[in-house]
Design a protein around this motif. Structure first.
Motif, PDB file in Angstrom:
ATOM      1  N   VAL A 150       0.841  -1.199   0.000  1.00 42.13           N
ATOM      2  CA  VAL A 150       0.000   0.000   0.000  1.00 42.13           C
ATOM      3  C   VAL A 150       0.876   1.247   0.000  1.00 42.13           C
ATOM      4  CG1 VAL A 150      -1.811   1.279   1.228  1.00 42.13           C
ATOM      5  CG2 VAL A 150      -1.810  -1.224   1.247  1.00 42.13           C
ATOM      6  N   LEU A 151       0.552   2.181  -0.880  1.00 40.58           N
ATOM      7  CA  LEU A 151       1.236   3.472  -0.939  1.00 40.58           C
ATOM      8  C   LEU A 151       0.339   4.523  -0.299  1.00 40.58           C
ATOM      9  CD1 LEU A 151       3.493   5.377  -1.980  1.00 40.58           C
ATOM     10  CD2 LEU A 151       2.226   5.508  -4.146  1.00 40.58           C
ATOM     11  N   GLY A 211       5.024  -2.697  -8.647  1.00 38.82           N
ATOM     12  CA  GLY A 211       3.929  -1.777  -8.385  1.00 38.82           C
ATOM     13  C   GLY A 211       3.272  -2.025  -7.037  1.00 38.82           C
ATOM     14  N   VAL A 212       2.295  -1.183  -6.712  1.00 38.85           N
ATOM     15  CA  VAL A 212       1.600  -1.291  -5.430  1.00 38.85           C
ATOM     16  C   VAL A 212       0.176  -1.778  -5.673  1.00 38.85           C
ATOM     17  CG1 VAL A 212       3.007   0.526  -4.406  1.00 38.85           C
ATOM     18  CG2 VAL A 212       0.812   1.134  -5.454  1.00 38.85           C
ATOM     19  N   ASP A 213      -0.362  -2.492  -4.688  1.00 40.04           N
ATOM     20  CA  ASP A 213      -1.716  -3.031  -4.809  1.00 40.04           C
ATOM     21  C   ASP A 213      -2.788  -1.981  -4.545  1.00 40.04           C
ATOM     22  OD1 ASP A 213      -0.987  -5.896  -5.202  1.00 40.04           O
ATOM     23  OD2 ASP A 213      -0.093  -5.603  -3.213  1.00 40.04           O
ATOM     24  N   ALA A 214      -2.441  -0.973  -3.742  1.00 40.04           N
ATOM     25  CA  ALA A 214      -3.404   0.070  -3.405  1.00 40.04           C
ATOM     26  C   ALA A 214      -2.652   1.362  -3.125  1.00 40.04           C
ATOM     27  CB  ALA A 214      -4.234  -0.337  -2.190  1.00 40.04           C
ATOM     28  N   ALA A 215      -3.261   2.484  -3.501  1.00 39.20           N
ATOM     29  CA  ALA A 215      -2.651   3.790  -3.284  1.00 39.20           C
ATOM     30  C   ALA A 215      -3.688   4.757  -2.745  1.00 39.20           C
ATOM     31  CB  ALA A 215      -2.040   4.330  -4.573  1.00 39.20           C
ATOM     32  N   LEU A 237      -7.185   2.407  -6.325  1.00 38.35           N
ATOM     33  CA  LEU A 237      -6.776   3.798  -6.147  1.00 38.35           C
ATOM     34  C   LEU A 237      -7.899   4.584  -5.490  1.00 38.35           C
ATOM     35  CD1 LEU A 237      -4.718   6.100  -6.786  1.00 38.35           C
ATOM     36  CD2 LEU A 237      -5.803   6.284  -9.038  1.00 38.35           C
ATOM     37  N   ALA A 238      -7.568   5.423  -4.516  1.00 40.33           N
ATOM     38  CA  ALA A 238      -8.561   6.278  -3.870  1.00 40.33           C
ATOM     39  C   ALA A 238      -7.946   7.638  -3.594  1.00 40.33           C
ATOM     40  CB  ALA A 238      -9.065   5.652  -2.568  1.00 40.33           C
ATOM     41  N   SER A 239      -8.771   8.671  -3.726  1.00 37.43           N
ATOM     42  CA  SER A 239      -8.333  10.037  -3.440  1.00 37.43           C
ATOM     43  C   SER A 239      -9.393  10.753  -2.627  1.00 37.43           C
ATOM     44  CB  SER A 239      -8.074  10.809  -4.734  1.00 37.43           C
ATOM     45  OG  SER A 239      -7.700  12.154  -4.452  1.00 37.43           O
TER      46      SER A 239
END
Length: 311
Positions: A150-151, A211-215, A237-239
């Motif tokens: 996770v990033l 790469g990352v699984d979630a950011a 991805l979430a913002s």
């Protein structure tokens, strides 16, 4: 009662300290004697009018959505809480007026939970908005599970630091972006720190070549674009800052005052899964200084405004 309020949109100078009308306690609310209220970026964004298209102001506006305090009067239809109960709340309504930078706030019960017994009032005040945001993104939007990479951007901030802890609790490996002065802090939280800025994508790929699984993006703009670029196939991805995330196949998240989520956060705090770092405190009458510091965007953890009471 004494409170901070503003009569028009503007900079920190529009904040006034003085007497305002005592709040009325509706049937589904309780009157909370405020001990502390955290400062969040949304507070000064509301004050500057950036949310005018979303929330109508009823001037004078008392700012603040986070609170910790003690119940002094339950509403007629609020048996969930009794006089003397220590509570925390994300007291957000669908308009701007009755905030938490005051001696008292009438808080709807849907916005409240019991205060973690092991946190001070100052620490507890920093949990609701930041904690709910992190909880709803990490556990609900991104559905982080054991083994994920996770990033988390701005990982030393109020939201980011709790997101790191929740992701680690879920069994994920966490990479967090922050300035170098906060790298040891991130290591203490269990994250692998990366300096943000030019070259960020290469630095993250150095730690996660596949790469990352979630950011989790709380910044938007270039940070969101970098996050999308760093996702592994099928990554999530979430913002909370940039609606453009939807066009990238991700989730745009606006935190909700869900009492069950907040109560779960309180339990996690009591289990020492989640801690709240308070960077600075200011007395209520110096709330303008707290707003200015928040606007600088360099805070580690939370800025909190305190209300002094003589017992």
């Amino acid at each position: 009662m004494k409170a901070i309020s503003y009569r028009s949109y503007g900079g920190p100078e529009v904040l006034e300290y003085g007497e305002v009308r005592d709040p009325k306690v509706g049937p589904d609310s309780v009157l909370v004697k405020v001990r502390a209220a955290a400062v969040n970026p949304v507070d000064w964004k509301c004050r500057e009018g950036h949310l005018d298209g979303l929330l109508d102001p009823v001037f004078p506006v008392i700012p603040g959505w986070d609170v910790s305090g003690v119940v002094v009067q339950p509403g007629a239809a609020a048996p969930e809480f009794a006089v003397g109960d220590e509570v925390i709340g994300y007291v957000r309504e669908d308009f701007l007026s009755r905030g938490t930078f005051a001696e008292y706030v009438a808080a709807p019960i849907r916005t409240l939970a019991r205060k973690p017994r092991n946190l001070t009032f100052e620490e507890a005040a920093g949990l609701p908005l930041a904690g709910l945001t992190a909880y709803q993104v990490i556990n609900q939007a991104l559905e982080v599970t054991e083994g994920d990479v996770v990033l988390v951007h701005a990982a030393a901030g109020g939201v980011g630091s709790i997101a790191v802890q929740l992701a680690r609790h879920a069994g994920a490996r966490v990479i967090g972006t922050a300035s170098e002065r906060n790298h040891d802090y991130l290591r203490d939280l269990g994250a692998e720190p990366v300096t943000y800025g030019d070259g960020l994508v290469d630095r993250v790929r150095g730690l996660a070549p596949e790469g990352v699984d979630a950011a989790f993006d709380p910044v938007g703009g270039d940070t969101l674009k970098a996050s999308a670029e760093l996702l592994s196939p099928g990554g999530r991805l979430a913002s909370i800052a940039d609606g453009g995330v939807i066009g990238l196949g991700g989730h745009y998240c606006f935190v909700r005052p869900v009492a069950a989520d907040l109560q779960r956060l309180s339990e996690l705090a009591e289990q020492d899964v989640v801690t709240v770092h308070v960077d600075r405190t200011f007395p209520l009458e110096r709330a303008a200084e707290a707003h200015r510091l928040s606007e600088e965007g360099r805070t580690r953890g939370k800025i909190v405004v305190t209300v002094e009471w003589k017992e």
